[in-house]
Design a protein around this motif. Structure first.
Motif, PDB file in Angstrom:
ATOM      1  N   UNK A  73     -60.706   6.710 -87.811  1.00  0.00           N
ATOM      2  CA  UNK A  73     -61.946   7.486 -87.717  1.00  0.00           C
ATOM      3  C   UNK A  73     -61.645   8.865 -87.160  1.00  0.00           C
ATOM      4  N   UNK A  74     -62.046   9.902 -87.871  1.00  0.00           N
ATOM      5  CA  UNK A  74     -61.718  11.278 -87.487  1.00  0.00           C
ATOM      6  C   UNK A  74     -62.399  11.676 -86.178  1.00  0.00           C
ATOM      7  N   UNK A  75     -61.852  12.704 -85.543  1.00  0.00           N
ATOM      8  CA  UNK A  75     -62.419  13.222 -84.302  1.00  0.00           C
ATOM      9  C   UNK A  75     -63.654  14.069 -84.575  1.00  0.00           C
ATOM     10  N   UNK A  76     -64.539  14.150 -83.577  1.00  0.00           N
ATOM     11  CA  UNK A  76     -65.624  15.131 -83.580  1.00  0.00           C
ATOM     12  C   UNK A  76     -65.428  16.052 -82.385  1.00  0.00           C
ATOM     13  N   UNK A  77     -65.860  17.309 -82.537  1.00  0.00           N
ATOM     14  CA  UNK A  77     -65.704  18.224 -81.406  1.00  0.00           C
ATOM     15  C   UNK A  77     -66.663  19.399 -81.491  1.00  0.00           C
ATOM     16  N   UNK A 247     -72.407  14.156 -78.728  1.00  0.00           N
ATOM     17  CA  UNK A 247     -70.986  14.123 -78.412  1.00  0.00           C
ATOM     18  C   UNK A 247     -70.669  13.560 -77.033  1.00  0.00           C
ATOM     19  N   UNK A 248     -71.482  13.848 -76.016  1.00  0.00           N
ATOM     20  CA  UNK A 248     -71.119  13.384 -74.674  1.00  0.00           C
ATOM     21  C   UNK A 248     -72.259  12.718 -73.902  1.00  0.00           C
ATOM     22  N   UNK A 249     -73.430  12.611 -74.484  1.00  0.00           N
ATOM     23  CA  UNK A 249     -74.535  11.902 -73.846  1.00  0.00           C
ATOM     24  C   UNK A 249     -75.172  12.586 -72.662  1.00  0.00           C
TER      25      UNK A 249
END
Length: 321
Positions: A73-77, A247-249
């Motif tokens: 699964x690819x990264x998200x950023x 992305x980070x909640x």
């Protein structure tokens, strides 16, 4: 060959061995490909937190992400650039937000990748032009620094950026332009003509334009995007697709414009409930909130100084188990 999803009703990734052979060592069964999920492993950043099956690395300053294993699964950023500085002296224009780029799923190789964090630009007084914020970069993608406001009554190329700076009081100077899908334009300053108080425009935000000044009051800064709530342009395909910004909640807002200054009226509010610096009728304008890529607020009174733009941020999320 088709991929195997299940064997006897059990998901293939949940099978440890098959017919006495470790499942990870089996490439195919009965002529069908057996796809095995792999996971990313990486170190680096100012903080790393775990959320379920995912790790989230946050970079507040320039540093390396060292990727030692690549996942299925690819990264998200998120890449957010630094905010622009504001101007002062009789209705200074506000700084624009840093450019905002979100990529929902991009392959990252096993290597050392530098996350470069753009700094916020300093605010200026009556005889100078504020600088643009610094660019932020990661994995060959760049978000552009926010526009810096120009000196009293002038225009300058520095006004343009990820989001544009607000125009400064006198002569109805227009706001700077933003970059498509990274930010928005800044608001215009009010035409004074020597008979009324000056007021500057608000800086553009990542999700909204900066407001132009009205009456004797500075324009409000444009809002940024809110994590977990906003829908944003997805730079992974870069084809007009939008995606939920999650992305980070934290629910934090990122990339707001500063508020314009006012010579005698009210300074404009910073965007996104104040992460953009507020404009003032006094001295100096407020600074943008650190690591939110926001513009500084305009100074209001004669001889005043604008607020500083704030530094950007890079946040990386991937599946590790």
């Amino acid at each position: 060959m088709p991929d195997i999803a299940t064997i006897n009703g059990v998901a293939e990734d949940d099978i440890a061995n098959h017919n006495g052979i470790t499942a990870a060592n089996i490439a195919s069964k009965n002529g069908d490909t057996w796809q095995h999920e792999t996971f990313y492993a990486a170190t680096g950043g100012d903080s790393t937190v775990t959320s379920g099956d995912y790790k989230i690395h946050t970079f507040l300053s320039t540093a390396n992400l060292v990727v030692t294993a690549v996942g299925t699964e690819a990264m998200s950023y998120l890449i957010l650039a630094g905010g622009g500085g504001a101007a002062g002296h009789e209705g200074g224009g506000a700084g624009g937000s840093g450019g905002f780029k979100f990529l929902s799923g991009t392959a990252v190789t096993a290597a050392t990748h530098t996350a470069t964090i753009g700094g916020g630009a300093a605010g200026v007084g009556s005889s100078a032009t504020a600088s643009k914020g610094g660019d932020s970069t990661f994995n060959s993608a760049t978000a552009s620094g926010g526009g810096g406001a120009t000196l009293h009554g002038g225009t300058h190329a520095n006004q343009n950026g990820g989001s544009g700076a607000g125009g400064s009081g006198r002569n109805s100077t227009s706001g700077g332009t933003g970059i498509a899908n990274q930010g928005n334009a800044g608001g215009a300053a009010r035409n004074i003509g020597g008979s009324s108080p000056d007021a500057g425009g608000g800086g553009g935000g990542s999700s909204a334009v900066g407001a132009s000044s009205t009456s004797a009051n500075g324009g409000a800064g444009g809002d940024g995007y809110v994590e977990g709530t906003s829908t944003v342009y997805d730079w992974t395909p870069a084809d007009g697709t939008t995606v939920s910004f999650a992305i980070n909640g934290t629910g934090y807002a990122y990339g707001a414009g500063g508020g314009g200054g006012a010579e005698s009226g009210s300074g404009g509010a910073g965007g996104s409930s104040g992460i953009g610096g507020a404009g003032t009728s006094g001295d100096p304008g407020s600074n943008g909130t650190v690591n939110r890529g926001s513009g500084g607020g305009g100074g209001g009174s004669g001889g005043s100084t604008g607020g500083n733009g704030s530094s950007g941020i890079v946040i990386v999320k991937y599946k590790f188990q």
